[in-house]
Each structure stands twice: as structure tokens, then as C-alpha cells.
Scaffold this motif. Structure first.
Motif, PDB file in Angstrom:
ATOM      1  N   ARG A 173      -0.130   6.379  -5.277  1.00 37.43           N
ATOM      2  CA  ARG A 173      -1.119   5.296  -5.449  1.00 37.43           C
ATOM      3  C   ARG A 173      -2.495   5.894  -5.699  1.00 37.43           C
ATOM      4  O   ARG A 173      -3.257   5.414  -6.528  1.00 37.43           O
ATOM      5  CB  ARG A 173      -1.122   4.376  -4.242  1.00 37.43           C
ATOM      6  N   HIS A 261       9.750   0.680  -8.072  1.00 41.49           N
ATOM      7  CA  HIS A 261       8.575   1.567  -7.952  1.00 41.49           C
ATOM      8  C   HIS A 261       8.561   2.635  -9.041  1.00 41.49           C
ATOM      9  O   HIS A 261       8.156   3.777  -8.806  1.00 41.49           O
ATOM     10  CB  HIS A 261       8.533   2.223  -6.561  1.00 41.49           C
ATOM     11  N   VAL A 287       3.824  -4.782  -5.605  1.00 41.39           N
ATOM     12  CA  VAL A 287       5.051  -3.998  -5.428  1.00 41.39           C
ATOM     13  C   VAL A 287       6.256  -4.820  -5.843  1.00 41.39           C
ATOM     14  O   VAL A 287       6.216  -6.044  -5.859  1.00 41.39           O
ATOM     15  CB  VAL A 287       5.252  -3.549  -3.956  1.00 41.39           C
ATOM     16  N   ASP A 324      13.544   1.187  -1.892  1.00 31.09           N
ATOM     17  CA  ASP A 324      12.882   0.028  -1.285  1.00 31.09           C
ATOM     18  C   ASP A 324      12.422  -0.961  -2.351  1.00 31.09           C
ATOM     19  O   ASP A 324      12.183  -0.590  -3.499  1.00 31.09           O
ATOM     20  CB  ASP A 324      11.657   0.489  -0.471  1.00 31.09           C
ATOM     21  N   GLU A 325      12.300  -2.188  -1.930  1.00 30.64           N
ATOM     22  CA  GLU A 325      11.637  -3.229  -2.712  1.00 30.64           C
ATOM     23  C   GLU A 325      12.057  -3.292  -4.184  1.00 30.64           C
ATOM     24  O   GLU A 325      11.233  -3.466  -5.071  1.00 30.64           O
ATOM     25  CB  GLU A 325      10.099  -3.050  -2.620  1.00 30.64           C
ATOM     26  N   TRP A 355      14.843   4.613   1.971  1.00 28.55           N
ATOM     27  CA  TRP A 355      14.333   3.569   2.864  1.00 28.55           C
ATOM     28  C   TRP A 355      15.539   2.721   3.288  1.00 28.55           C
ATOM     29  O   TRP A 355      16.563   2.713   2.583  1.00 28.55           O
ATOM     30  CB  TRP A 355      13.262   2.747   2.154  1.00 28.55           C
ATOM     31  N   TRP A 372      11.812   0.968   8.208  1.00 30.52           N
ATOM     32  CA  TRP A 372      10.362   0.755   8.093  1.00 30.52           C
ATOM     33  C   TRP A 372       9.916  -0.671   8.375  1.00 30.52           C
ATOM     34  O   TRP A 372       8.714  -0.948   8.347  1.00 30.52           O
ATOM     35  CB  TRP A 372       9.857   1.218   6.725  1.00 30.52           C
ATOM     36  N   TYR A 400       2.954   3.151  10.753  1.00 30.35           N
ATOM     37  CA  TYR A 400       2.262   3.090   9.459  1.00 30.35           C
ATOM     38  C   TYR A 400       0.781   3.368   9.676  1.00 30.35           C
ATOM     39  O   TYR A 400       0.034   2.544  10.197  1.00 30.35           O
ATOM     40  CB  TYR A 400       2.505   1.724   8.792  1.00 30.35           C
ATOM     41  N   ASP A 402      -1.513   3.559   7.629  1.00 23.69           N
ATOM     42  CA  ASP A 402      -2.469   2.822   6.782  1.00 23.69           C
ATOM     43  C   ASP A 402      -2.719   1.410   7.296  1.00 23.69           C
ATOM     44  O   ASP A 402      -3.468   0.649   6.660  1.00 23.69           O
ATOM     45  CB  ASP A 402      -1.995   2.781   5.316  1.00 23.69           C
ATOM     46  N   MET A 403      -2.126   1.026   8.428  1.00 22.72           N
ATOM     47  CA  MET A 403      -2.484  -0.267   9.009  1.00 22.72           C
ATOM     48  C   MET A 403      -3.844  -0.135   9.694  1.00 22.72           C
ATOM     49  O   MET A 403      -4.106   0.841  10.403  1.00 22.72           O
ATOM     50  CB  MET A 403      -1.422  -0.727  10.010  1.00 22.72           C
ATOM     51  N   LEU A 413      -4.524  -1.453   5.144  1.00 23.76           N
ATOM     52  CA  LEU A 413      -3.918  -2.756   4.889  1.00 23.76           C
ATOM     53  C   LEU A 413      -3.563  -3.384   6.233  1.00 23.76           C
ATOM     54  O   LEU A 413      -3.693  -2.737   7.270  1.00 23.76           O
ATOM     55  CB  LEU A 413      -2.646  -2.580   4.043  1.00 23.76           C
ATOM     56  N   TRP A 415      -0.627  -5.810   6.359  1.00 22.42           N
ATOM     57  CA  TRP A 415       0.566  -6.660   6.189  1.00 22.42           C
ATOM     58  C   TRP A 415       1.519  -6.568   7.375  1.00 22.42           C
ATOM     59  O   TRP A 415       2.257  -7.509   7.647  1.00 22.42           O
ATOM     60  CB  TRP A 415       1.292  -6.359   4.872  1.00 22.42           C
ATOM     61  N   GLU A 451      -2.871   3.045  -1.082  1.00 20.73           N
ATOM     62  CA  GLU A 451      -3.520   2.050  -1.951  1.00 20.73           C
ATOM     63  C   GLU A 451      -5.036   2.048  -1.760  1.00 20.73           C
ATOM     64  O   GLU A 451      -5.790   1.877  -2.722  1.00 20.73           O
ATOM     65  CB  GLU A 451      -2.987   0.642  -1.648  1.00 20.73           C
TER      66      GLU A 451
HETATM   67  C1  TNX Z   1       5.451  -1.119   1.781  1.00 20.23           C
HETATM   68  S1  TNX Z   1       7.060   0.883   3.093  1.00 20.23           S
HETATM   69  C2  TNX Z   1       5.930  -0.213   0.848  1.00 20.23           C
HETATM   70  C3  TNX Z   1       4.969   0.534   0.033  1.00 20.23           C
HETATM   71  C4  TNX Z   1       3.547   0.107   0.295  1.00 20.23           C
HETATM   72  C5  TNX Z   1       3.335  -0.071   1.767  1.00 20.23           C
HETATM   73  C6  TNX Z   1       1.913  -0.368   2.162  1.00 20.23           C
HETATM   74  C7  TNX Z   1       7.808   0.805   1.789  1.00 20.23           C
HETATM   75  C8  TNX Z   1       9.118   1.407   1.778  1.00 20.23           C
HETATM   76  N1  TNX Z   1       7.240   0.172   0.768  1.00 20.23           N
HETATM   77  O1  TNX Z   1       5.300   0.400  -1.319  1.00 20.23           O
HETATM   78  O2  TNX Z   1       2.685   1.092  -0.195  1.00 20.23           O
HETATM   79  O3  TNX Z   1       4.163  -1.098   2.213  1.00 20.23           O
HETATM   80  O4  TNX Z   1       1.750  -0.336   3.540  1.00 20.23           O
END
Ligand code: TNX
Length: 514
Positions: A173, A261, A287, A324-325, A355, A372, A400, A402-403, A413, A415, A451
Motif C-alpha cells: 500500500r 488483491h 479491497v 483473503d477478500e 489468510w 485475522w 493489528y 494499524d488499528m 484505521l 474497522w 494504507e
Molecule cells: C484487511 S487483513 C485486509 C487488508 C487491509 C487491512 C487493513 C486482511 C487479510 N486483509 O487488505 O489492508 O484489513 O487493516
């Protein structure tokens, strides 16, 4: 300070002795067993570092390099059979005896010398990091200081609770250069974390040179979130990171995030897209809206080439393939993809990590899943663990980095909620997931997504003091990690070292800083 025998001496000598002894009480991570014995060893101009044979030389050199600048002493390294004798820091490797953990060590300090004994060089290295915290904070300077370099008298017996202690860094990022990653590795080593997971690819950038697909870095590396300068690691630079990490007993785990991703790859090669046209450069933070084309053969040729080259340049046993995602593929497409890709990782001799979503594809049981989400209940993950999958524990609510610490934190962040320093300490990696036995947990891993992070200072701000709590949970016995009221004082005592190191840490009001 308990069990300190003050001996005879002047009042000021006794005072110094108890200041020195206090450092036995402020170690992070807290060791398994610490005994204070009064007078300790003072490093002087006459000190030598001794090793019994070449196996321990690497650690001896690391230690000598670390100590020479602040002390101004020569600290020659000598090979010497048996005990080191007077005025030595003796690094000894012994035959593993049953019950001794391979990453463990024993440290003894008394007026005649200091000994660190371990089964493996990695154990000696862990002992050296303890020694570092037993010396006055001034040892963190890189210029000569005048002080008495006393290691308090005592013995320490220590070994990790989890063999695997990890930290993830998102270099996709925002890109972080080699020097920044080296500094990050030093922070991990300082707190006995032994794996660095590098998130090398994402929608916004591809950060590792791949000879067979050169556009990945010719075209896919020149963007990042917000459109800043960005970049990538050449193979030589990656090798430099590997070597730097190896010297610190840190294993690098490269992540190539698949099949989602992948925006940077889709931007570099038209044929990887289902519609055959290159994707636009991505400088945002969405994402889940990209995927490699599951039905095209070229996708698997691409993945095979990338995994082969990454495996060739990575000596460690693992490759992380994300997973992931992948929101724009169906379940069956996801399974098709993973059924083909997991064996590619195995074919090139590496153990796959993903993940935890990767478990949906029912990969072979040697596949490691990194949990996660934030909840304690994840029945599918628990069932996979019962069926033989190992897990890495990275619950976003605690691990995490970055929280945000609180509502006022400008970076990061939220979330997964706000994660105070106390929250980072207030969980148990071994029992976080219901229905998962501690034996299935390889260990905890922090994750630092970038990010919102652009510089080393930004990394430091989110990592300190979020990180040392999780490092301690990975190393120290469970019975010693449940008291925040005790931990906050040890954490506070670290700050004088961070000040000298120039760490941009967050002075949370939760901790009684000196
Ligand atoms: C979730 S954790 C994501 C990332 C983001 C992150 C930000 C994960 C496997 N995927 O793509 O950067 O949250 O906290």
C-alpha cells in the motif's frame, strides 16, 4: 526488588547495585525464570568475548558490533575451549539436554564474567537481546558514552512459549525501502520475534522483481496509496534483506496475495484479466474488487513462474499466498484456483500459508491458516485445526498494529475497533479461538497494514508501544503475561531505550512513562 543480597560496600555502591538489579525486573518479554544474586559483571576495556568454536561466531560478532560503539572498547573475539575465564562474555553452545527448548538460553552474570549458554545460535541470540536490556539504556547509543557498563548479578533461564513469533509488514500500500525494513527487522529482533511476513503485492503495487514477468515491476510498482513515490525490491535488495534478517535469526516469509488483491499484476499484463485489457492504476484503499482470471491457463503459468522465482530467492520454509477478500470470485472459482495453486507452492518445496479464508478451499493439512478476524468463534477454522492445520493467531482486535489507539490517533484505521496498548496485551494467543487447542497455534503475529503509513516514523508510531505487548505474549509463559499492572511498568522502562534509538513512539496515557 526481591532476593537482592546487597553485600558490603559504600552506600552509593549499594545504591548503584540496586539500580542495576532493577533491570532484572523490567525485561520485555519477561523471562521464564530470573534470580538476582547481588554484584554482577562490569564490561570494561579488558573484556573479551569468547566462543568455543565457529558456530557461535556470528552471534559474537553481532554482540561485539553492538557493544563497541557505545562502550568504546575493543572487545576482541577469541576462540577458547571450555569456560571463558575471567573478564569474558562467554557464548557457549551445549549439547541439547532433554527438556531444554532449542531457542532457549541461560544467562549468568557475576563479578568475574558473563555466560550465555544455549543449544542453538538462535538461543544465544535471544540471550544477547536479554543482555542488551540488562545493560544501562545508554548502550543504545551509537557513539561513545562514559558510564559503568554493569550487568546485574543473577541468572536467567528462558525459552519461548511459541516457536513462531511473527510480524507482518505491508510494503504494497506504501512502499518502504531496504533501510526502513532493516530497521523494522531490528525492532523485531530486539523483542525476540523471529519471523517477518512481507506483504509484497496488492492492488496498489507489486514490490518484488520477477525476471519472467518484468512488467510487474516496470509497470506495477510505480504507484501506491495516494500516488506517492513508491518502488520495489530488486532481487539483490531482497537478498540483502534476507541476509540482514538471517543474522538476526529472523525468517522472512514472502506473501504474494492471490487470487484477489492483484490489481498491480492486472495493471501490468492485459492477459491476466478476464476481459483481456489492462486494469487502471490503483491509488485508493478499496479491497476485494480484483482477481486473476480463474479460467485462463495463463493465470497458472503466471503463478507458477512467480512462486518458482520467489521460492528460489527465499531460504525460509514458507510462502504465503494470501487468499483473503477474493470477493469477486464465486466459491467454486476460489476452490478451483486454490486446488491448482497450493500444490505449486508445495512443488517448489515450500509450506503454504494463507489468510484463514484459504481453509474454505480445503487445502492439504500442511497448509497454515492465519486467523485475522476479531471473534473467538470460527467453527470452520476450529474444525480445520482439529483436522491438523496449524494456525497463526493475528486477531485484528488485538494484533493489528494499524488499528488506532483511540479516537484521537491520526494515523491508522478503525474497522476492527480501537486497539489500545492494553488491548494489544489483553488476549491469549493459545486460547483465543474456541475449540482450538494451543498445540495447533504456531504463535501470534502482528500485522501492520500501510494504507495510512508513509514513513518509518509512521510505522514506529503505530508499532510502539502496540508491538512489545504481543511480542511478550509470543515469548513468555502464559502464567506471567496476565497482569497489565505489572507489565505497564516494564513497558514504561523500555521508553528510555526508545528515546535513545530515536523511536517515534506514542506516549499513551495508559502507561506510566518515566
Ligand atoms: C484487511 S487483513 C485486509 C487488508 C487491509 C487491512 C487493513 C486482511 C487479510 N486483509 O487488505 O489492508 O484489513 O487493516
Amino acid at each position: 526488588v526481591s532476593a537482592v543480597s546487597l553485600g558490603v560496600g559504600t552506600a552509593s555502591a549499594r545504591c548503584k547495585e540496586s539500580t542495576d538489579a532493577a533491570r532484572l525486573e523490567t525485561l520485555v518479554p519477561v523471562p521464564v525464570d530470573v534470580t538476582s544474586t547481588g554484584r554482577g559483571y562490569t564490561i570494561t576495556d579488558a573484556t573479551t568475548i569468547t566462543v568455543e568454536d565457529a558456530t557461535a561466531e556470528g552471534v559474537a560478532e553481532y554482540l561485539a558490533e553492538f557493544l563497541r560503539a557505545p562502550t568504546g572498547y575493543d572487545l576482541p573475539i577469541k576462540t577458547h575451549q571450555g569456560r571463558g575465564g575471567r573478564d569474558t562474555i562467554s557464548l557457549q553452545l551445549s549439547e541439547p539436554s532433554s527438556g531444554d527448548h532449542e531457542q532457549g538460553y541461560r544467562l549468568r552474570s557475576n563479578p568475574s564474567g558473563l555466560t550465555i549458554r544455549a543449544n542453538e545460535p538462535a538461543g544465544l541470540f535471544a540471550g544477547v537481546q536479554t543482555l542488551r536490556q540488562l545493560l544501562p539504556p545508554a548502550i543504545e547509543h551509537d557513539t561513545e558514552q562514559s558510564t559503568e557498563w554493569t550487568v546485574p548479578g543473577g541468572h536467567i533461564r528462558d525459552y519461548p512459549r511459541f516457536d513462531y513469533r511473527g510480524a507482518h509488514l505491508d510494503v504494497a500500500r506504501h512502499f518502504f525501502d531496504v533501510e526502513t525494513v532493516k530497521q523494522f527487522i531490528d525492532y523485531l529482533a530486539q523483542y525476540k520475534v523471529n519471523h517477518l511476513h512481507l506483504h509484497l503485492t496488492d492492488d496498489q503495487g507489486w514490490r518484488i522483481e520477477i525476471d519472467s514477468w518484468p512488467n510487474l515491476t516496470d509497470e506495477g510498482a510505480d504507484s501506491e496509496v495516494g500516488g506517492g513515490p513508491s518502488g520495489y525490491y530488486t532481487k539483490e535488495e531482497y537478498a540483502e534483506l534476507i541476509e540482514y534478517a538471517q543474522r538476526r535469526y529472523v525468517t522472512i516469509i514472502p506473501e504474494i496475495d492471490l487470487p484477489g488483491h492483484t490489481g498491480a499484476a492486472l495493471e501490468s499484463y492485459a492477459e491476466l484479466n478476464c476481459d483481456g485489457t489492462k486494469r487502471e492504476e490503483d491509488t485508493g484503499t478499496n479491497v476485494g474488487d480484483t482477481t486473476l482470471c480463474i479460467d485462463k491457463d495463463v493465470t497458472y503459468e503466471f503463478v507458477d513462474d512467480v512462486i518458482r522465482e520467489v521460492a528460489e530467492m527465499t531460504p525460509g520454509p514458507y510462502i504465503h499466498i494470501g487468499g483473503d477478500e477474493a470477493h469477486v470470485v464465486s466459491d467454486s472459482e476460489y476452490n478451483t484456483f486454490m486446488d491448482r495453486v497450493v500444490p505449486i507452492v508445495q512443488k517448489y518445496g515450500k509450506r503454504p500459508i494463507g489468510w484463514h479464508q484459504i481453509l474454505d478451499a480445503e487445502p492439504p493439512s500442511e497448509t497454515i491458516a492465519q486467523y485475522w478476524y476479531t471473534g473467538h468463534d470460527a467453527p470452520d477454522v476450529a474444525e480445520a485445526a482439529q483436522n491438523g492445520h496449524d494456525l497463526i493467531a493475528s486477531p485484528a482486535s488485538h494484533a493489528y498494529m494499524d488499528m488506532k489507539y483511540n479516537e484521537d490517533t491520526e494515523l491508522g484505521l478503525d474497522w476492527a475497533g480501537l486497539t489500545s496498548v492494553k488491548d494489544a496485551y489483553d488476549w491469549d494467543p493459545g486460547s483465543f479461538l474456541n475449540g482450538v487447542d494451543e498445540s495447533a497455534i504456531m504463535g501470534p503475529e502482528t500485522a501492520l497494514w500501510s494504507e495510512t503509513l508513509e514513513t518509518l516514523e509512521d510505522i514506529e508510531f503505530m508499532f510502539f508501544p502496540h508491538f512489545p505487548p504481543v511480542a511478550e505474549l509470543g515469548w513468555s509463559p502464559a502464567a506471567k503475561t496476565d497482569e497489565w499492572d505489572e507489565f505497564e511498568h516494564r513497558l514504561a522502562a523500555q521508553a528510555s531505550r526508545w528515546e535513545i534509538q530515536g523511536v517515534n513512539y506514542y506516549q499513551t496515557p495508559q502507561v506510566p512513562w518515566p
